[in-house]
Motif scaffolding. Structure first.
Motif, PDB file in Angstrom:
ATOM      1  N   HIS A 188       0.823  -1.208   0.000  1.00 53.15           N
ATOM      2  CA  HIS A 188       0.000   0.000   0.000  1.00 53.15           C
ATOM      3  C   HIS A 188       0.863   1.266   0.000  1.00 53.15           C
ATOM      4  O   HIS A 188       2.083   1.218   0.140  1.00 53.15           O
ATOM      5  CB  HIS A 188      -0.926  -0.007   1.221  1.00 53.15           C
ATOM      6  CG  HIS A 188      -0.187  -0.030   2.526  1.00 53.15           C
ATOM      7  ND1 HIS A 188       0.419   1.074   3.066  1.00 53.15           N
ATOM      8  CD2 HIS A 188       0.042  -1.041   3.412  1.00 53.15           C
ATOM      9  CE1 HIS A 188       0.982   0.767   4.217  1.00 53.15           C
ATOM     10  NE2 HIS A 188       0.779  -0.519   4.446  1.00 53.15           N
ATOM     11  N   GLY A 248      -2.022   0.559   5.915  1.00 54.07           N
ATOM     12  CA  GLY A 248      -2.557  -0.781   5.731  1.00 54.07           C
ATOM     13  C   GLY A 248      -3.999  -0.949   6.148  1.00 54.07           C
ATOM     14  O   GLY A 248      -4.659  -1.908   5.751  1.00 54.07           O
ATOM     15  N   GLY A 273      -5.701  -1.780   0.007  1.00 51.91           N
ATOM     16  CA  GLY A 273      -4.938  -2.999  -0.240  1.00 51.91           C
ATOM     17  C   GLY A 273      -5.834  -4.204  -0.441  1.00 51.91           C
ATOM     18  O   GLY A 273      -5.726  -4.919  -1.460  1.00 51.91           O
ATOM     19  N   PRO A 290       0.395  -5.168   5.172  1.00 56.67           N
ATOM     20  CA  PRO A 290       0.318  -3.884   5.899  1.00 56.67           C
ATOM     21  C   PRO A 290       1.656  -3.530   6.531  1.00 56.67           C
ATOM     22  O   PRO A 290       1.914  -3.807   7.693  1.00 56.67           O
ATOM     23  CB  PRO A 290      -0.750  -4.172   6.957  1.00 56.67           C
ATOM     24  CG  PRO A 290      -0.609  -5.633   7.237  1.00 56.67           C
ATOM     25  CD  PRO A 290      -0.192  -6.277   5.945  1.00 56.67           C
ATOM     26  N   TRP A 291       2.518  -2.879   5.760  1.00 61.68           N
ATOM     27  CA  TRP A 291       3.887  -2.637   6.204  1.00 61.68           C
ATOM     28  C   TRP A 291       4.041  -1.368   7.048  1.00 61.68           C
ATOM     29  O   TRP A 291       5.045  -1.224   7.747  1.00 61.68           O
ATOM     30  CB  TRP A 291       4.821  -2.553   4.995  1.00 61.68           C
ATOM     31  CG  TRP A 291       4.393  -1.550   3.954  1.00 61.68           C
ATOM     32  CD1 TRP A 291       3.680  -1.796   2.823  1.00 61.68           C
ATOM     33  CD2 TRP A 291       4.644  -0.146   3.955  1.00 61.68           C
ATOM     34  NE1 TRP A 291       3.464  -0.643   2.112  1.00 61.68           N
ATOM     35  CE2 TRP A 291       4.052   0.393   2.785  1.00 61.68           C
ATOM     36  CE3 TRP A 291       5.324   0.724   4.821  1.00 61.68           C
ATOM     37  CZ2 TRP A 291       4.114   1.750   2.473  1.00 61.68           C
ATOM     38  CZ3 TRP A 291       5.392   2.079   4.512  1.00 61.68           C
ATOM     39  CH2 TRP A 291       4.780   2.575   3.347  1.00 61.68           C
TER      40      TRP A 291
END
Length: 230
Positions: A12, A17, A22, A40-41
């Motif tokens: 994303h 996230g 996403g 989800p970084w």
């Protein structure tokens, strides 16, 4: 069916996230026969606020990519697609993995990416005065690699030409967030290195495409990923 299926890890942008984009993008891929996993970084984050982009360890994304590749349904192949800051991360990570001789994505795509490393970001730093969620803008590095940001400090050129696999880059020529010239510089750098990237420049499209523009983008993306991912 039982697969294997073409598999793509999605990264994303600064919306975070938790924003829902996403999973929505993963759903579009899945509807066309892909395994798609939105990673989800970003740090922190909630349903009310995007997560911080500050000292994000790129190794975590690499580990998530390899865990995804290890699933038998992928056939041992995985693509990487990032949007905006996620596109920046995808290109940067691929260049670092290539330099380190580490496992690489089998295909690499980025929408509206930057050609240089950008700094830390937090949406709360851009909220109007008086908003209870507002706080001071973040400063410093967005990413870390092997425990440090020294070699990937803001302003560093992303050496995407190190990545030897197929590359797809897209952008709108009316992008109001990033200068579309960033994408064109990435294209030129790859071509100077003897590469032939697939590049989509959409007329009159902004950072986020209209539904009509997205139809073109996703059609091209899925066509790009199918061949190298089997």
């Amino acid at each position: 069916g039982e697969g294997p299926f073409p598999a793509v890890r999605l990264l994303h942008g600064s919306e975070g996230g938790w924003s829902g984009w996403g999973p929505r993008n993963a759903l579009l891929f899945a509807a066309h026969g892909f395994l798609a996993f939105p990673f989800p970084w970003s740090l922190t984050g909630s349903v009310w606020m995007a997560g911080e982009i500050r000292d994000v360890p790129l190794e975590r994304t690499a580990e998530a990519m390899e865990a995804f590749r290890a699933l038998p349904e992928t056939g041992g192949k995985v693509g990487l697609w990032g949007v905006s800051r996620g596109g920046e991360q995808a290109l940067l990570l691929a260049s670092l993995l290539a330099e380190a001789g580490a496992p690489l994505p089998d295909a690499l795509a980025a929408h509206a990416p930057s050609d240089i490393v950008n700094g830390a970001f937090d949406l709360a730093g851009w909220l109007p005065e008086g908003d209870v969620r507002a706080r001071a803008p973040l400063e410093g590095a967005a990413w870390t690699w092997q425990g440090t940001s020294a070699r990937i400090w803001p302003g560093t050129e992303i050496a995407v030409e190190r990545y030897p696999g197929p590359v797809f880059i897209s952008v709108g020529d009316a992008d109001s967030i990033w200068d579309p010239g960033k994408t064109l510089r990435l294209k030129a750098r790859l071509e100077d290195a003897g590469r032939t990237p697939e590049v989509l420049v959409m007329p009159r499209e902004d950072h986020a495409f209209t539904p009509e523009g997205e139809n073109v983008l996703f059609s091209r993306l899925m066509g790009f990923f199918r061949a190298p991912l089997g």
